[in-house]
Design a protein around this motif. Structure first.
Motif, PDB file in Angstrom:
ATOM      1  N   TYR A   1      -8.951   3.376   8.193  1.00  0.00           N
ATOM      2  CA  TYR A   1      -8.555   2.639   6.999  1.00  0.00           C
ATOM      3  C   TYR A   1      -8.109   3.658   5.958  1.00  0.00           C
ATOM      4  O   TYR A   1      -8.425   4.841   6.050  1.00  0.00           O
ATOM      5  CB  TYR A   1      -9.733   1.825   6.453  1.00  0.00           C
ATOM      6  CG  TYR A   1     -10.150   0.673   7.329  1.00  0.00           C
ATOM      7  CD1 TYR A   1     -10.834   0.886   8.518  1.00  0.00           C
ATOM      8  CD2 TYR A   1      -9.855  -0.638   6.960  1.00  0.00           C
ATOM      9  CE1 TYR A   1     -11.214  -0.178   9.327  1.00  0.00           C
ATOM     10  CE2 TYR A   1     -10.237  -1.710   7.760  1.00  0.00           C
ATOM     11  CZ  TYR A   1     -10.913  -1.466   8.936  1.00  0.00           C
ATOM     12  OH  TYR A   1     -11.290  -2.520   9.728  1.00  0.00           O
ATOM     13  N   ARG A   2      -7.378   3.181   4.966  1.00  0.00           N
ATOM     14  CA  ARG A   2      -6.982   4.084   3.888  1.00  0.00           C
ATOM     15  C   ARG A   2      -7.000   3.352   2.561  1.00  0.00           C
ATOM     16  O   ARG A   2      -6.847   2.129   2.505  1.00  0.00           O
ATOM     17  CB  ARG A   2      -5.591   4.677   4.144  1.00  0.00           C
ATOM     18  CG  ARG A   2      -4.440   3.686   4.076  1.00  0.00           C
ATOM     19  CD  ARG A   2      -3.134   4.374   4.458  1.00  0.00           C
ATOM     20  NE  ARG A   2      -2.000   3.446   4.388  1.00  0.00           N
ATOM     21  CZ  ARG A   2      -0.772   3.754   4.790  1.00  0.00           C
ATOM     22  NH1 ARG A   2      -0.522   4.956   5.311  1.00  0.00           N
ATOM     23  NH2 ARG A   2       0.201   2.869   4.688  1.00  0.00           N
ATOM     24  N   GLN A   3      -7.206   4.141   1.529  1.00  0.00           N
ATOM     25  CA  GLN A   3      -7.185   3.594   0.178  1.00  0.00           C
ATOM     26  C   GLN A   3      -6.429   4.549  -0.719  1.00  0.00           C
ATOM     27  O   GLN A   3      -6.835   5.699  -0.911  1.00  0.00           O
ATOM     28  CB  GLN A   3      -8.594   3.373  -0.359  1.00  0.00           C
ATOM     29  CG  GLN A   3      -8.622   2.671  -1.706  1.00  0.00           C
ATOM     30  CD  GLN A   3     -10.001   2.187  -2.092  1.00  0.00           C
ATOM     31  OE1 GLN A   3     -11.017   2.646  -1.583  1.00  0.00           O
ATOM     32  NE2 GLN A   3     -10.066   1.213  -2.996  1.00  0.00           N
ATOM     33  N   ALA A   4      -5.312   4.060  -1.238  1.00  0.00           N
ATOM     34  CA  ALA A   4      -4.508   4.835  -2.176  1.00  0.00           C
ATOM     35  C   ALA A   4      -5.013   4.576  -3.596  1.00  0.00           C
ATOM     36  O   ALA A   4      -5.641   3.546  -3.858  1.00  0.00           O
ATOM     37  CB  ALA A   4      -3.046   4.430  -2.050  1.00  0.00           C
ATOM     38  N   PRO A   5      -4.722   5.486  -4.512  1.00  0.00           N
ATOM     39  CA  PRO A   5      -5.176   5.300  -5.900  1.00  0.00           C
ATOM     40  C   PRO A   5      -4.698   3.983  -6.481  1.00  0.00           C
ATOM     41  O   PRO A   5      -3.517   3.651  -6.386  1.00  0.00           O
ATOM     42  CB  PRO A   5      -4.540   6.489  -6.620  1.00  0.00           C
ATOM     43  CG  PRO A   5      -4.358   7.519  -5.572  1.00  0.00           C
ATOM     44  CD  PRO A   5      -4.039   6.764  -4.319  1.00  0.00           C
ATOM     45  N   GLY A   6      -5.626   3.220  -7.032  1.00  0.00           N
ATOM     46  CA  GLY A   6      -5.282   1.961  -7.661  1.00  0.00           C
ATOM     47  C   GLY A   6      -5.019   0.816  -6.705  1.00  0.00           C
ATOM     48  O   GLY A   6      -4.614  -0.275  -7.138  1.00  0.00           O
TER      49      GLY A   6
ATOM     50  N   SER B   1       6.079  11.678  10.859  1.00  0.00           N
ATOM     51  CA  SER B   1       7.068  11.177   9.895  1.00  0.00           C
ATOM     52  C   SER B   1       6.391  10.658   8.635  1.00  0.00           C
ATOM     53  O   SER B   1       6.683   9.555   8.149  1.00  0.00           O
ATOM     54  CB  SER B   1       7.914  10.071  10.540  1.00  0.00           C
ATOM     55  OG  SER B   1       8.567  10.535  11.700  1.00  0.00           O
ATOM     56  N   LEU B   2       5.508  11.460   8.106  1.00  0.00           N
ATOM     57  CA  LEU B   2       4.723  11.023   6.952  1.00  0.00           C
ATOM     58  C   LEU B   2       5.604  10.826   5.722  1.00  0.00           C
ATOM     59  O   LEU B   2       6.594  11.550   5.507  1.00  0.00           O
ATOM     60  CB  LEU B   2       3.616  12.032   6.660  1.00  0.00           C
ATOM     61  CG  LEU B   2       2.413  11.916   7.608  1.00  0.00           C
ATOM     62  CD1 LEU B   2       1.590  13.192   7.603  1.00  0.00           C
ATOM     63  CD2 LEU B   2       1.556  10.717   7.222  1.00  0.00           C
ATOM     64  N   LYS B   3       5.220   9.835   4.937  1.00  0.00           N
ATOM     65  CA  LYS B   3       5.929   9.483   3.722  1.00  0.00           C
ATOM     66  C   LYS B   3       4.988   9.631   2.527  1.00  0.00           C
ATOM     67  O   LYS B   3       3.763   9.591   2.700  1.00  0.00           O
ATOM     68  CB  LYS B   3       6.429   8.040   3.797  1.00  0.00           C
ATOM     69  CG  LYS B   3       7.272   7.717   5.016  1.00  0.00           C
ATOM     70  CD  LYS B   3       7.618   6.229   5.052  1.00  0.00           C
ATOM     71  CE  LYS B   3       8.432   5.891   6.279  1.00  0.00           C
ATOM     72  NZ  LYS B   3       8.772   4.434   6.335  1.00  0.00           N
ATOM     73  N   SER B   4       5.554   9.731   1.350  1.00  0.00           N
ATOM     74  CA  SER B   4       4.719   9.878   0.160  1.00  0.00           C
ATOM     75  C   SER B   4       3.772   8.690   0.003  1.00  0.00           C
ATOM     76  O   SER B   4       2.648   8.838  -0.480  1.00  0.00           O
ATOM     77  CB  SER B   4       5.578  10.041  -1.082  1.00  0.00           C
ATOM     78  OG  SER B   4       6.452   8.939  -1.227  1.00  0.00           O
ATOM     79  N   GLU B   5       4.219   7.522   0.438  1.00  0.00           N
ATOM     80  CA  GLU B   5       3.376   6.322   0.313  1.00  0.00           C
ATOM     81  C   GLU B   5       2.208   6.311   1.291  1.00  0.00           C
ATOM     82  O   GLU B   5       1.360   5.415   1.240  1.00  0.00           O
ATOM     83  CB  GLU B   5       4.199   5.039   0.462  1.00  0.00           C
ATOM     84  CG  GLU B   5       5.068   4.989   1.685  1.00  0.00           C
ATOM     85  CD  GLU B   5       6.509   5.402   1.384  1.00  0.00           C
ATOM     86  OE1 GLU B   5       6.707   6.397   0.647  1.00  0.00           O
ATOM     87  OE2 GLU B   5       7.424   4.716   1.893  1.00  0.00           O
ATOM     88  N   ASP B   6       2.137   7.282   2.184  1.00  0.00           N
ATOM     89  CA  ASP B   6       0.985   7.414   3.070  1.00  0.00           C
ATOM     90  C   ASP B   6      -0.161   8.171   2.397  1.00  0.00           C
ATOM     91  O   ASP B   6      -1.257   8.269   2.964  1.00  0.00           O
ATOM     92  CB  ASP B   6       1.370   8.148   4.362  1.00  0.00           C
ATOM     93  CG  ASP B   6       2.347   7.373   5.213  1.00  0.00           C
ATOM     94  OD1 ASP B   6       3.290   7.994   5.755  1.00  0.00           O
ATOM     95  OD2 ASP B   6       2.178   6.149   5.344  1.00  0.00           O
ATOM     96  N   THR B   7       0.096   8.710   1.220  1.00  0.00           N
ATOM     97  CA  THR B   7      -0.938   9.440   0.494  1.00  0.00           C
ATOM     98  C   THR B   7      -2.116   8.513   0.186  1.00  0.00           C
ATOM     99  O   THR B   7      -1.935   7.440  -0.407  1.00  0.00           O
ATOM    100  CB  THR B   7      -0.379  10.007  -0.817  1.00  0.00           C
ATOM    101  OG1 THR B   7       0.594  10.996  -0.511  1.00  0.00           O
ATOM    102  CG2 THR B   7      -1.485  10.630  -1.663  1.00  0.00           C
ATOM    103  N   ALA B   8      -3.298   8.919   0.618  1.00  0.00           N
ATOM    104  CA  ALA B   8      -4.491   8.084   0.453  1.00  0.00           C
ATOM    105  C   ALA B   8      -5.709   8.829   0.982  1.00  0.00           C
ATOM    106  O   ALA B   8      -5.570   9.877   1.634  1.00  0.00           O
ATOM    107  CB  ALA B   8      -4.339   6.766   1.211  1.00  0.00           C
ATOM    108  N   VAL B   9      -6.868   8.263   0.715  1.00  0.00           N
ATOM    109  CA  VAL B   9      -8.087   8.717   1.383  1.00  0.00           C
ATOM    110  C   VAL B   9      -8.229   7.885   2.659  1.00  0.00           C
ATOM    111  O   VAL B   9      -8.263   6.648   2.599  1.00  0.00           O
ATOM    112  CB  VAL B   9      -9.328   8.533   0.491  1.00  0.00           C
ATOM    113  CG1 VAL B   9     -10.594   8.858   1.274  1.00  0.00           C
ATOM    114  CG2 VAL B   9      -9.225   9.416  -0.746  1.00  0.00           C
ATOM    115  N   TYR B  10      -8.299   8.569   3.775  1.00  0.00           N
ATOM    116  CA  TYR B  10      -8.401   7.915   5.078  1.00  0.00           C
ATOM    117  C   TYR B  10      -9.863   7.959   5.537  1.00  0.00           C
ATOM    118  O   TYR B  10     -10.492   9.023   5.549  1.00  0.00           O
ATOM    119  CB  TYR B  10      -7.508   8.616   6.091  1.00  0.00           C
ATOM    120  CG  TYR B  10      -6.042   8.310   5.900  1.00  0.00           C
ATOM    121  CD1 TYR B  10      -5.347   8.822   4.800  1.00  0.00           C
ATOM    122  CD2 TYR B  10      -5.338   7.505   6.795  1.00  0.00           C
ATOM    123  CE1 TYR B  10      -4.014   8.526   4.602  1.00  0.00           C
ATOM    124  CE2 TYR B  10      -4.003   7.218   6.613  1.00  0.00           C
ATOM    125  CZ  TYR B  10      -3.341   7.731   5.508  1.00  0.00           C
ATOM    126  OH  TYR B  10      -2.013   7.435   5.321  1.00  0.00           O
TER     127      TYR B  10
END
Length: 121
Positions: A37-42, A84-93
């Motif tokens: 699972y992942r959680q991005a800021p906000g 193929s990571l994207k900036s929108e993949d930034t998160a705590v996994y």
């Protein structure tokens, strides 16, 4: 005590790859579904990928074709290969596993501590 130990997060440029690993430690009778699972800021936490004990997989639409989940039942490990990571993949996994401990023989859901993945554009 059952624990999940994660590794593999970090900083990567857009288009790059990272591999996350998660190992279940403790006295386990069996492990059922394992997932990331992942959680991005906000944002709310979201399912990234899930794999059953039999190897069936399920992915979020946003990562299909780029991420691959796998597991090694002999090592009680689940991995997430992210390409193929994207900036929108930034998160705590965070790793998740549904296990049955030997001590209780009852379903238990366990979470890892989380690992930060940062994708720079």
């Amino acid at each position: 005590q059952v624990q999940l130990v994660e590794s593999g997060g970090g900083l990567v440029q857009a288009g790059g790859s990272l591999r996350l690993s998660c190992t279940v430690s403790g006295s386990i009778f069996s492990i059922n579904d394992m997932g990331w699972y992942r959680q991005a800021p906000g944002k709310q936490r979201e399912l990234v990928a899930l794999i059953s004990s039999g190897g069936s997989t399920n992915y979020a639409d946003s990562v299909k074709g780029r991420f691959t989940i796998s597991r090694d039942n002999a090592k009680n490990t689940v991995c997430l290969q992210m390409n193929s990571l994207k900036s929108e993949d930034t998160a705590v996994y965070s790793c998740n596993a549904k296990v049955i401990p030997i001590a209780t023989r009852r379903d238990l859901e366990v979470w890892g501590q989380g690992t930060l993945v940062t994708v720079s554009s």
